[in-house]
Design an enzyme around this catalytic site. Structure first.
Site, PDB file in Angstrom:
ATOM      1  N   GLY A   1       0.826  -1.201   0.000  1.00  0.00           N
ATOM      2  CA  GLY A   1       0.000   0.000   0.000  1.00  0.00           C
ATOM      3  C   GLY A   1       0.857   1.246   0.000  1.00  0.00           C
ATOM      4  O   GLY A   1       1.876   1.320   0.696  1.00  0.00           O
ATOM      5  N   SER A   2       0.469   2.225  -0.803  1.00  0.00           N
ATOM      6  CA  SER A   2       1.282   3.436  -0.921  1.00  0.00           C
ATOM      7  C   SER A   2       0.406   4.673  -1.040  1.00  0.00           C
ATOM      8  O   SER A   2       0.643   5.541  -1.864  1.00  0.00           O
ATOM      9  CB  SER A   2       2.204   3.329  -2.127  1.00  0.00           C
TER      10      SER A   2
ATOM     11  N   TRP B   1      -0.744   7.277   4.132  1.00  0.00           N
ATOM     12  CA  TRP B   1      -0.073   6.676   5.293  1.00  0.00           C
ATOM     13  C   TRP B   1       1.012   5.694   4.853  1.00  0.00           C
ATOM     14  O   TRP B   1       2.107   5.684   5.412  1.00  0.00           O
ATOM     15  CB  TRP B   1      -1.123   6.016   6.183  1.00  0.00           C
ATOM     16  N   GLY B   2       0.712   4.901   3.830  1.00  0.00           N
ATOM     17  CA  GLY B   2       1.703   3.957   3.333  1.00  0.00           C
ATOM     18  C   GLY B   2       2.983   4.663   2.894  1.00  0.00           C
ATOM     19  O   GLY B   2       4.099   4.205   3.175  1.00  0.00           O
TER      20      GLY B   2
ATOM     21  N   LYS C   1      -6.999   0.836   9.430  1.00  0.00           N
ATOM     22  CA  LYS C   1      -8.023   1.201  10.404  1.00  0.00           C
ATOM     23  C   LYS C   1      -9.400   0.993   9.792  1.00  0.00           C
ATOM     24  O   LYS C   1      -9.821   1.741   8.928  1.00  0.00           O
ATOM     25  CB  LYS C   1      -7.832   2.651  10.853  1.00  0.00           C
TER      26      LYS C   1
ATOM     27  N   ALA D   1      -0.987  11.240   8.879  1.00  0.00           N
ATOM     28  CA  ALA D   1       0.147  10.894   8.024  1.00  0.00           C
ATOM     29  C   ALA D   1       1.026  12.092   7.657  1.00  0.00           C
ATOM     30  O   ALA D   1       2.265  11.990   7.715  1.00  0.00           O
ATOM     31  CB  ALA D   1      -0.355  10.205   6.763  1.00  0.00           C
TER      32      ALA D   1
ATOM     33  N   LYS E   1     -12.614   4.837  16.393  1.00  0.00           N
ATOM     34  CA  LYS E   1     -12.422   6.286  16.556  1.00  0.00           C
ATOM     35  C   LYS E   1     -12.860   7.066  15.312  1.00  0.00           C
ATOM     36  O   LYS E   1     -13.250   8.226  15.408  1.00  0.00           O
ATOM     37  CB  LYS E   1     -10.979   6.595  16.952  1.00  0.00           C
TER      38      LYS E   1
ATOM     39  N   LYS F   1      -9.428   7.504   0.791  1.00  0.00           N
ATOM     40  CA  LYS F   1     -10.679   6.855   1.171  1.00  0.00           C
ATOM     41  C   LYS F   1     -11.096   7.267   2.576  1.00  0.00           C
ATOM     42  O   LYS F   1     -10.266   7.511   3.449  1.00  0.00           O
ATOM     43  CB  LYS F   1     -10.535   5.331   1.097  1.00  0.00           C
TER      44      LYS F   1
ATOM     45  N   GLN G   1     -13.088   6.256   6.126  1.00  0.00           N
ATOM     46  CA  GLN G   1     -13.381   5.021   6.859  1.00  0.00           C
ATOM     47  C   GLN G   1     -14.569   5.108   7.812  1.00  0.00           C
ATOM     48  O   GLN G   1     -15.261   4.132   8.023  1.00  0.00           O
ATOM     49  CB  GLN G   1     -12.150   4.586   7.671  1.00  0.00           C
TER      50      GLN G   1
END
Ligand SMILES: NC(=O)c1ccc[n+]([C@@H]2O[C@H](COP(=O)([O-])OP(=O)(O)OC[C@H]3O[C@@H](n4cnc5c(N)ncnc54)[C@H](O)[C@@H]3O)[C@@H](O)[C@H]2O)c1
Length: 351
Positions: free
Chosen positions: A12-13, A16-17, A122, A155, A206, A298, A300
């Site tokens: 994953g990039s 956060w990745g 998450k 991130a 959260k 994306k 969540q």
């Protein structure tokens, strides 16, 4: 000659990745326990007519998901997942949760014997009895030990090397400690705890509370109201974890970075809060706003609220989790957002 170091693959990039790739790329160079090259699996797409993996390998920057930050040159972007995973012993999962099942299917049979994983994802998925942890999906499909990392870690701030803390939840302590060594820096401080499921649930739940915080902002309420949303949200998180987890759930875990700290940062910063505020101020629906405001990133919180709500309904517990439930109903069932305040006024915590 010394043992060859363990090679890392980051699956994953996104935002956060890519941030975590910056840390890992730099840490592996400093320790002979790790292989000096890192594989970064990239979901291929074209950006201004060029392949993203190619841009990363030549400019050393993820211009779409983490613009303005250079990635270390020993981080190699690979668009083929099987090739990226081949021969690696430490696998870091960091994709939006809806993609995890499909990616694990592709990886089946290609993961090196004895490889261990860590999930930075998450979210939750649907399971036969309601919900399933993302780490459980990885464990079931790939038969590997999986730790999790969750914390107050927006991130862009981590990429800018601003001080923060994070929590590793480990089923196998020794493996959690390997990931601590891989990921810790002077400005990214890690505590390892053994209550992995609680840590992971904190990271998923959260995001629902953050949607509530965004509603408050959209409605023009102040800091006191938001603090109440955070506290009541925390109470529901604890109650839900106690109901859902098979293992022990201690209040101490909620005092780690994955608990209160992540909740606070997400309710003030974070994309879920931002989109929820816009949801109140405009007449657009959640997926329109996700599309419009997040440039391919994306959301969540709303989806996680839907997964939780289904389980609460099945177990006849909707009334015991009014904040989680109202957030779902406002996002997806047309319930008036003003009702969110009514739900705070009537929360069972005050009855
Ligand atoms: N961004 C943060 O501040 C942050 C912090 C901590 C944890 N997390 C968590 O990390 C996880 C990954 O988030 P992120 O911020 O790195 O991602 P992101 O939302 O920034 O980016 C979306 C990613 O999904 C990929 N993608 C799109 N379609 C895909 C498909 N069909 N299959 C596979 N991949 C596809 C994109 O290439 C991109 O890498 C999430 O669970 C998130 O909650 C994010």
């Amino acid at each position: 000659s010394r043992m060859p170091g363990k090679k890392v693959c980051i699956v994953g990039s996104g935002n956060w990745g890519s941030s975590i790739a910056k840390i890992i790329g730099s840490n592996v160079k400093a320790s002979n326990r790790f292989h000096p090259e890192v594989n970064l699996w990239v979901y291929e797409e074209t950006v201004d007519g060029r392949l993203l993996s190619h841009i990363i390998n030549t400019q050393h920057e993820n211009v779409k998901y983490l613009p303005g930050h250079k990635l270390p040159r020993n981080v190699r972007a690979l668009p083929d997942l099987v090739e990226a995973v081949r021969g690696t012993e430490l696998i870091v999962f960091v994709v939006p949760h809806q993609f995890i099942g499909g990616l694990c299917e592709q990886m089946k049979g290609h993961v090196k014997e004895g490889a261990i994983g860590i999930s930075l994802v998450k979210g939750l998925d649907e399971g036969p009895d309601g919900i399933r942890l993302i780490s459980d999906i990885i464990r079931e499909k790939l038969h590997m030990d999986v730790s999790v990392l969750m914390g107050a870690n927006i991130a862009s701030e981590v990429a800018a090397d601003k001080f923060c803390e994070s929590t590793v939840g480990a089923r196998t302590l020794a493996n959690g400690l390997i990931f601590k060594e891989l990921l810790q820096t002077p400005n990214f401080r890690i505590t390892v705890v053994e209550e992995s499921d609680t840590v992971e649930l904190c990271g998923a739940l959260k995001n629902i509370v953050a949607v509530g915080a965004g509603f408050c902002d959209g409605l023009g309420f102040g800091d006191n109201t938001k603090a109440a949303v955070i506290r009541l949200g925390l109470m529901e998180m604890v109650a839900f974890a106690k109901m859902f987890c098979r293992g022990p759930v201690s209040s101490d875990t909620f005092l780690e970075s994955c608990g209160v700290a992540d909740l606070v940062t997400t309710c003030y910063g974070g994309r879920n809060r931002k989109v929820a505020e816009a949801f109140v101020r405009t007449s657009k629906n959640i997926s329109e706003l996700e599309e419009e405001m997040l440039n391919g990133q994306k959301l969540q919180g709303p989806q996680t609220s839907a997964e939780i709500y289904k389980l609460l309904q099945k177990k006849n517990l909707v009334k015991e989790f009014p904040l989680f439930s109202a957030i779902y109903q406002i996002c997806f069932q047309g319930r008036d957002v003003q009702d969110f305040i009514t739900c705070l006024q009537n929360h069972p915590e005050h009855m």
